[in-house]
Design a protein around this motif. Structure first.
Motif, PDB file in Angstrom:
ATOM      1  N   THR A   1      53.954   1.667 -78.415  1.00 53.18           N
ATOM      2  CA  THR A   1      52.771   1.548 -78.981  1.00 53.18           C
ATOM      3  C   THR A   1      53.099   1.948 -80.439  1.00 53.18           C
ATOM      4  O   THR A   1      54.125   2.606 -80.899  1.00 53.18           O
ATOM      5  CB  THR A   1      51.667   2.645 -78.450  1.00 53.18           C
ATOM      6  N   VAL A   2      52.468   1.252 -81.325  1.00 55.73           N
ATOM      7  CA  VAL A   2      52.483   1.802 -82.937  1.00 55.73           C
ATOM      8  C   VAL A   2      50.963   1.905 -83.185  1.00 55.73           C
ATOM      9  O   VAL A   2      50.137   1.591 -82.671  1.00 55.73           O
ATOM     10  CB  VAL A   2      52.958   0.500 -83.426  1.00 55.73           C
ATOM     11  N   SER A   3      50.761   3.083 -84.222  1.00 54.53           N
ATOM     12  CA  SER A   3      49.699   3.412 -84.647  1.00 54.53           C
ATOM     13  C   SER A   3      49.493   3.949 -85.929  1.00 54.53           C
ATOM     14  O   SER A   3      50.660   4.382 -86.233  1.00 54.53           O
ATOM     15  CB  SER A   3      48.717   4.242 -83.602  1.00 54.53           C
ATOM     16  N   ASP A   4      48.336   4.031 -86.694  1.00 56.45           N
ATOM     17  CA  ASP A   4      48.055   4.528 -87.859  1.00 56.45           C
ATOM     18  C   ASP A   4      46.831   5.133 -88.172  1.00 56.45           C
ATOM     19  O   ASP A   4      45.826   4.088 -87.727  1.00 56.45           O
ATOM     20  CB  ASP A   4      48.751   3.696 -89.005  1.00 56.45           C
ATOM     21  N   ASP A   5      46.497   5.982 -88.716  1.00 59.17           N
ATOM     22  CA  ASP A   5      45.098   6.201 -88.957  1.00 59.17           C
ATOM     23  C   ASP A   5      44.130   5.309 -89.872  1.00 59.17           C
ATOM     24  O   ASP A   5      43.168   5.257 -89.769  1.00 59.17           O
ATOM     25  CB  ASP A   5      45.080   7.925 -89.593  1.00 59.17           C
ATOM     26  N   TYR A   6      45.009   4.573 -90.840  1.00 58.01           N
ATOM     27  CA  TYR A   6      44.290   3.568 -91.585  1.00 58.01           C
ATOM     28  C   TYR A   6      44.743   2.289 -91.253  1.00 58.01           C
ATOM     29  O   TYR A   6      43.740   1.283 -91.776  1.00 58.01           O
ATOM     30  CB  TYR A   6      44.287   3.963 -92.954  1.00 58.01           C
ATOM     31  N   GLY A   7      45.968   1.943 -90.810  1.00 60.85           N
ATOM     32  CA  GLY A   7      46.267   0.450 -90.579  1.00 60.85           C
ATOM     33  C   GLY A   7      47.583   0.305 -90.771  1.00 60.85           C
ATOM     34  O   GLY A   7      48.324   0.971 -91.515  1.00 60.85           O
ATOM     35  N   LEU A   8      47.945  -0.889 -90.312  1.00 62.35           N
ATOM     36  CA  LEU A   8      49.506  -1.102 -90.317  1.00 62.35           C
ATOM     37  C   LEU A   8      49.861  -2.583 -90.849  1.00 62.35           C
ATOM     38  O   LEU A   8      48.838  -3.544 -91.119  1.00 62.35           O
ATOM     39  CB  LEU A   8      50.053  -1.538 -88.675  1.00 62.35           C
ATOM     40  N   THR A   9      50.923  -2.578 -91.701  1.00 58.10           N
ATOM     41  CA  THR A   9      51.342  -3.981 -92.483  1.00 58.10           C
ATOM     42  C   THR A   9      52.562  -4.588 -91.862  1.00 58.10           C
ATOM     43  O   THR A   9      52.591  -5.799 -92.101  1.00 58.10           O
ATOM     44  CB  THR A   9      51.458  -3.577 -93.885  1.00 58.10           C
TER      45      THR A   9
END
Length: 243
Positions: free
Chosen positions: A76-84
């Motif tokens: 899994t990959v995650s971030d509180d605001y978004g990924l680029t």
């Protein structure tokens, strides 16, 4: 503390706007007035800044340890605001030349519209034409979409995938053969002991017209042991045939 006074921009007679980019928490107050009157006390407000966290990544992998032709990744990959951006970094080398190569990278597929998501990546190693003794080092790196401080990156630990030499393979086969032979000898000994117990029980039950509960449980236990020995024997002999 020095106070700064700003005037709101009038949109219409009822709406006023003011914009400011905040990097730290801010206490502010609003004073209301018109040509007829004004509020005696200013209205107090407070803005707290929530720091943009680093992105997160989890990784599981399945290695082809038979032909050494692929690695399958999931996680899994995650971030509180978004990924680029999400990339696989790697380098391959023979023994003694690890420091002579720089990591290269290839993109791994993610959906940048989702803040949290699972990923799957099948890495075909056949293009490397790996030979015995060669090693591939690799890791994944994911970046967030922090446009103020710059994209923050998180990467997994560096993993190694090494193709064994013919000498290593031969040693492993010898160890495996010895281990299988020892297991087979134990199965043979256990089988002899079990057959002896079965004969003793057969003699014990000859004079009985009916078996009680304890007798039945003893027979069931011996049958289970017989089945386990047979299963173990088949597994070892199958391993010998596949070599």
């Amino acid at each position: 503390m020095k106070r700064t006074k700003k005037t709101f921009k009038s949109v219409d007679n009822q709406i006023y706007t003011f914009e400011k980019t905040l990097m730290t928490p801010l206490n502010y107050s609003i004073e209301l007035k018109n040509r007829y009157s004004e509020n005696k006390e200013a209205i107090q407000y407070n803005v707290q800044i929530i720091p943009d966290e680093f992105p997160a990544i989890t990784l599981e992998q399945m290695l082809d340890t038979v032909l050494y032709e692929f690695i399958v990744f999931g996680g899994t990959v995650s971030d509180d605001y978004g990924l680029t951006k999400f990339d696989l970094y790697y380098k391959n080398y023979s023994a003694g030349e690890a420091n002579q190569h720089e990591f290269k990278n290839v993109p791994a597929s993610i959906d940048v519209s989702k803040n949290t998501q699972s990923f799957y990546h099948h890495w075909d190693l056949s293009a490397f034409d790996l030979i015995g003794g060669e090693t591939i080092e690799y890791y994944f790196q994911v970046k967030d979409n922090d446009g103020i401080h710059g994209n923050k990156a998180t990467k997994t630990p560096v993993h190694k995938f090494q193709v064994p030499t013919e000498e290593t393979i031969q040693k492993n086969l010898e160890v495996s053969s010895q281990k299988s032979e020892n297991q087979l000898n134990k199965i043979v000994e256990d089988s002899k002991d079990l057959n002896k117990e079965l004969k003793e029980i057969e003699n014990k039950f000859k004079g009985k017209k009916e078996l009680n509960w304890q007798d039945q449980k003893q027979v069931e236990e011996l049958i289970k042991r017989k089945g386990s020995l047979r299963k173990g024997y088949k597994g070892i002999t199958k391993g010998f045939r596949n070599r």
